[in-house]
Design a protein around this motif. Sequence first.
Motif, mmCIF file in Angstrom:
data_model
loop_
_atom_site.group_PDB
_atom_site.id
_atom_site.type_symbol
_atom_site.label_atom_id
_atom_site.label_comp_id
_atom_site.label_asym_id
_atom_site.label_seq_id
_atom_site.Cartn_x
_atom_site.Cartn_y
_atom_site.Cartn_z
ATOM 1 N N GLY A 97 -32.979 -27.288 -14.219
ATOM 2 C CA GLY A 97 -32.906 -28.749 -14.101
ATOM 3 C C GLY A 97 -32.218 -29.358 -15.308
ATOM 4 O O GLY A 97 -31.438 -30.308 -15.191
ATOM 5 N N TYR A 98 -32.488 -28.772 -16.470
ATOM 6 C CA TYR A 98 -31.859 -29.259 -17.705
ATOM 7 C C TYR A 98 -30.340 -29.100 -17.619
ATOM 8 O O TYR A 98 -29.582 -30.015 -17.951
ATOM 9 N N VAL A 99 -29.907 -27.939 -17.135
ATOM 10 C CA VAL A 99 -28.465 -27.670 -17.040
ATOM 11 C C VAL A 99 -27.809 -28.637 -16.042
ATOM 12 O O VAL A 99 -26.757 -29.241 -16.326
ATOM 13 N N ILE A 100 -28.444 -28.826 -14.890
ATOM 14 C CA ILE A 100 -27.891 -29.737 -13.867
ATOM 15 C C ILE A 100 -27.833 -31.161 -14.420
ATOM 16 O O ILE A 100 -26.829 -31.859 -14.297
ATOM 17 N N ALA A 101 -28.932 -31.598 -15.034
ATOM 18 C CA ALA A 101 -29.000 -32.976 -15.534
ATOM 19 C C ALA A 101 -27.963 -33.193 -16.644
ATOM 20 O O ALA A 101 -27.328 -34.246 -16.714
ATOM 21 N N ARG A 102 -27.783 -32.184 -17.491
ATOM 22 C CA ARG A 102 -26.810 -32.336 -18.581
ATOM 23 C C ARG A 102 -25.394 -32.462 -18.026
ATOM 24 O O ARG A 102 -24.622 -33.301 -18.446
ATOM 25 N N GLU A 103 -25.102 -31.588 -17.022
ATOM 26 C CA GLU A 103 -23.787 -31.631 -16.354
ATOM 27 C C GLU A 103 -23.487 -33.029 -15.811
ATOM 28 O O GLU A 103 -22.369 -33.514 -15.888
ATOM 29 N N LEU A 104 -24.543 -33.648 -15.240
ATOM 30 C CA LEU A 104 -24.362 -34.942 -14.569
ATOM 31 C C LEU A 104 -24.581 -36.130 -15.514
ATOM 32 O O LEU A 104 -24.456 -37.278 -15.090
ATOM 33 N N GLY A 105 -24.925 -35.846 -16.776
ATOM 34 C CA GLY A 105 -25.238 -36.935 -17.705
ATOM 35 C C GLY A 105 -26.525 -37.638 -17.323
ATOM 36 O O GLY A 105 -26.635 -38.864 -17.427
ATOM 37 N N MET A 106 -27.500 -36.859 -16.862
ATOM 38 C CA MET A 106 -28.736 -37.447 -16.329
ATOM 39 C C MET A 106 -29.987 -36.875 -16.999
ATOM 40 O O MET A 106 -31.061 -36.809 -16.385
ATOM 41 N N LEU A 107 -29.865 -36.463 -18.270
ATOM 42 C CA LEU A 107 -31.033 -35.882 -18.961
ATOM 43 C C LEU A 107 -32.189 -36.867 -19.044
ATOM 44 O O LEU A 107 -31.977 -38.070 -19.233
ATOM 45 N N ALA A 108 -33.406 -36.352 -18.947
ATOM 46 C CA ALA A 108 -34.598 -37.205 -19.001
ATOM 47 C C ALA A 108 -34.774 -37.820 -20.394
ATOM 48 O O ALA A 108 -34.482 -37.185 -21.402
ATOM 49 N N MET A 152 -48.222 -21.751 -13.919
ATOM 50 C CA MET A 152 -46.768 -21.915 -13.824
ATOM 51 C C MET A 152 -46.245 -23.210 -14.461
ATOM 52 O O MET A 152 -45.152 -23.223 -15.010
ATOM 53 N N THR A 153 -46.992 -24.303 -14.316
ATOM 54 C CA THR A 153 -46.443 -25.617 -14.675
ATOM 55 C C THR A 153 -46.887 -26.090 -16.058
ATOM 56 O O THR A 153 -46.087 -26.626 -16.824
ATOM 57 N N HIS A 154 -48.163 -25.863 -16.389
ATOM 58 C CA HIS A 154 -48.655 -26.403 -17.656
ATOM 59 C C HIS A 154 -47.852 -25.945 -18.881
ATOM 60 O O HIS A 154 -47.652 -26.732 -19.818
ATOM 61 N N PRO A 155 -47.337 -24.698 -18.900
ATOM 62 C CA PRO A 155 -46.539 -24.283 -20.065
ATOM 63 C C PRO A 155 -45.340 -25.195 -20.358
ATOM 64 O O PRO A 155 -44.836 -25.216 -21.480
ATOM 65 N N LEU A 156 -44.902 -25.980 -19.376
ATOM 66 C CA LEU A 156 -43.759 -26.870 -19.610
ATOM 67 C C LEU A 156 -44.084 -27.954 -20.630
ATOM 68 O O LEU A 156 -43.189 -28.503 -21.273
ATOM 69 N N GLN A 162 -41.441 -29.679 -27.658
ATOM 70 C CA GLN A 162 -40.401 -29.172 -28.576
ATOM 71 C C GLN A 162 -39.120 -29.986 -28.476
ATOM 72 O O GLN A 162 -38.417 -30.174 -29.451
ATOM 73 N N ARG A 163 -38.827 -30.449 -27.265
ATOM 74 C CA ARG A 163 -37.615 -31.270 -27.094
ATOM 75 C C ARG A 163 -37.816 -32.689 -27.612
ATOM 76 O O ARG A 163 -36.878 -33.472 -27.647
#
Length: 198
Positions: A97-108, A152-156, A162-163
Amino acid sequence: MRVVMIAPPGAGKGTQGGLIAAHFGIPHVATGELLRDHVARRTDLGRSIEGHLDRGELVPDDVMMDVVRMAFVDAKAGSGGYVLDGAPRTMDQARAGYVIARELGMLADVALHLRADDHELMRRLLARADLEHRSDDTERVIRKRLKVYHRMTHPLVAWYAQRGILVPVDAMRPAEQVSRDILAALDARRPLVGDVRE
Ligand code: AMP
């Protein structure tokens, strides 16, 4: 404003996602809703994932990323903002998702973490089961969904911390109090007009 939500089932992400969307005038992209809609319409995608939903298992990451990419493309064509509710749900989805969002200029701008304990979540979901009749709101499937969330999800949460975009909110309180805190925190992080990011 671009927001991703990390929350266990029953924490109120649907309700809060809707309020955030209305407040900022941005689309509320709820992946669970999108998938349930495919199942209801008996599309090819719907038929291939129905079992996953009924068992409380995650649908495969590649299926999910197609759905997310389309949502980002639509959001970009609109106001440019979004509140993504229900994805990412795995580390692989977060990275893709990070890669897609960065490509599109749509980072959270913000990763909103709704915190609640399992006991309260179980209570809420069982109460909802009586009202909404979702195929995955039975006690056995709820337990499975909570387990999947923790594994699966909580580790995010740590990854977004970190970000530097994590905003944790205590979701154990009444919905109005939770939304007041969320909107105040998001308003404070609203990107400035003309803010240029990758
Ligand atoms: P939700 O409405 O967010 O609780 O999602 C309901 C169900 O849809 C989940 O239990 C999964 O089966 C599926 N689902 C929703 N979002 C995702 C996702 N990002 N990755 C995998 N499965 C998902």
